[in-house]
Scaffold this motif. Sequence first.
Motif, short mmCIF file in Angstrom:
data_model
loop_
_atom_site.label_atom_id
_atom_site.label_comp_id
_atom_site.label_asym_id
_atom_site.label_seq_id
_atom_site.Cartn_x
_atom_site.Cartn_y
_atom_site.Cartn_z
N VAL A 36 -5.44 74.75 108.85
CA VAL A 36 -5.07 75.14 110.19
C VAL A 36 -4.81 76.63 110.24
O VAL A 36 -4.17 77.17 109.37
N ASP A 37 -5.34 77.23 111.23
CA ASP A 37 -5.03 78.65 111.42
C ASP A 37 -3.55 78.82 111.70
O ASP A 37 -2.95 78.01 112.38
N ASP A 142 -3.76 72.56 102.80
CA ASP A 142 -4.96 72.13 103.49
C ASP A 142 -5.77 71.12 102.70
O ASP A 142 -6.55 70.38 103.23
N ASN B 215 -3.59 76.23 121.48
CA ASN B 215 -3.89 76.16 120.05
C ASN B 215 -2.60 76.11 119.23
O ASN B 215 -2.48 75.34 118.28
N ILE B 219 -1.01 73.43 116.49
CA ILE B 219 -0.52 73.75 115.14
C ILE B 219 0.91 73.23 114.96
O ILE B 219 1.25 72.67 113.92
N TYR B 222 0.83 69.62 114.52
CA TYR B 222 0.20 69.33 113.24
C TYR B 222 1.18 69.55 112.09
O TYR B 222 1.26 68.76 111.15
N TRP B 238 -5.75 70.99 120.53
CA TRP B 238 -6.86 71.80 120.02
C TRP B 238 -8.13 71.59 120.85
O TRP B 238 -8.91 72.52 121.06
N HIS B 251 -12.15 75.90 115.22
CA HIS B 251 -12.12 75.74 113.78
C HIS B 251 -11.15 74.61 113.39
O HIS B 251 -11.47 73.75 112.57
N ASN B 252 -9.98 74.61 113.99
CA ASN B 252 -8.99 73.59 113.66
C ASN B 252 -9.49 72.19 114.01
O ASN B 252 -9.29 71.24 113.26
#
Lengths: 238, 329
Positions: A36-37, A142, B215, B219, B222, B238, B251-252
């Motif tokens: 995850v960013d 990750d 976003n 996170i 998450y 997301w 990307h996520n």
Amino acid sequence: MRFFYLPLIFLLPALSVTACGGSRQAGLDPGQARMVDEYTPPFLAPPAGEALKITVPRPAGEALRLLSGYADSPQAVYVAESRPGSQEPGRSSVVFLLFLPDPEQCLDCGNNNFSYYYENDLVKQWIYPVARREVRMEFAPDDVLSRYMTLTARAEAVVLPLTRESSEIRLEVDYTLERRASASTRRQTEGNAPGPVFGLASARFSSGQTGDLQDEVQCVSKGVVEAELLKGIAEIMK
Amino acid sequence: MKKIFGPGLLFLCLFLNACLAGQSNLELGQDASARGDYETALQAFRAAAEEGSAKAMYRLGISYYYGQGAEVDQEKGTYWLEKALQAFKAEAEEGNMEAMYYLGRIYYYGQGIEIDRERGSYWLEKALQAFKAKAEEGNVEAMYHLGLTYYYGQGLEEEDWEKSLYWLEKAAKAGNLEAMYALGLVYIKSDLFGQHQALYWWEKAAEAGNAQAMNSLGIAYYKGEGAEFDREKAVYWWTRAALAGNVAAMHNLGMAYHKGEGAKPDQEKAFYWFEKAALSGHPDGMYKLGLAYRDGLGTARDRDQARQWLQKAASRGHEGAKEALDEMP
């Protein structure tokens, strides 16, 4: 309390191992890249890596404060950041960047016999303002999402004053690491889970070693911390 | 074809949209940058810089300097940063507070020039005083800048999180979406004031359409920061963010589908989102797209495509991509 030393001069070469060409398992599976960013900082935040700059504490008698974070993953990271002191007037805080190994891979925790492991993106993830007294970091590795875990770190001691009279700089921190693991993690790590780790981290530089340090830091920093750590060290060495 | 002209066409479409919406190139670039779409941002900044915008010159310089939306090119970065410096200098002398701030940043952090902390601090301090005066008059943009300046302690003796929260909250309450987002960050990062408050502000920003906040909500869910772990909610946010154009969220989302976290594992969907992220210039997206082509995940194996995307990611400094390339026969 068990103590051990992490001289940074030995730490840095070890850090550079993977950053400078060490191989990593290929594929889109475990160990690849972060899942995850990290939260995107506002554009006006200091440039990436800036937080790693270590500023020379201002008046004499200042102390370094090391706030440490510990994350369980194949790579564990101590976060470094320069912060003006807020506890006592005239004090500065320096949070230094250190790395710890994967507790699961670390067979000899408590000694300075670690094999260090490094993943570039992690550095970026942890570059952010940290709490003043206590840092709690939660981190989802990750590669092993099923064993999400939380680890806690507390910086317990304000470290020694910087002495600029000599060309030697010594950073010390007494810290306690506390590991919090989910049930699934515990199951997987039973046998060699380190449990709480206590330690005294110490780093020593002397001007004679600057050249070596620069080389190593530049190597570590490729595309990662952009030599900010080097700049910080250079600044201290002035 | 799509891969070559994708960003250009996208920019053209966005440009036409922006024109219709009365948006300037600078705003277009800022919006794209906030979404993480650095390739579109770069093109918009270039257009605005050529029109003479100092801020756009600065953003363009930063983009080249750090390799956002393009390969790292410090020469070009320095060229534009120096141009920005001159432009900001003139504007700052005339009392433009934002110009003072940017000028301070360039000197203080040595962006494209030698670090000059003294001069940097001088301009940052001047900017702070100007922001303060304007903020006290009710200028919301100044409140936002002031809040961030206190938070990061730029040009100050020390940072002041309480003041930062005060001003960011004032700006957020006045409806400034960037301030709502930043306020959420302060709460989530500091851990001193209650992380759950981050979610409150991000939800407010997200409902007002801020894709960065969407976003970040993903996170937070998450990671279970400020909220209970909830991977399905993470995927929900997301998805919303990705559909709103947030590249990091693409990307996520790709990773969520790849791993089957919060959604059923679906390599084709993962590939779809990695490709979207990669086409918008996300280095990790490029890297994962390269690996997906290499390993035939969600698509047919294609070594040429794999190499091409890994090379693109590597050119933006992605270490994993460099290693993957080294390991490719």
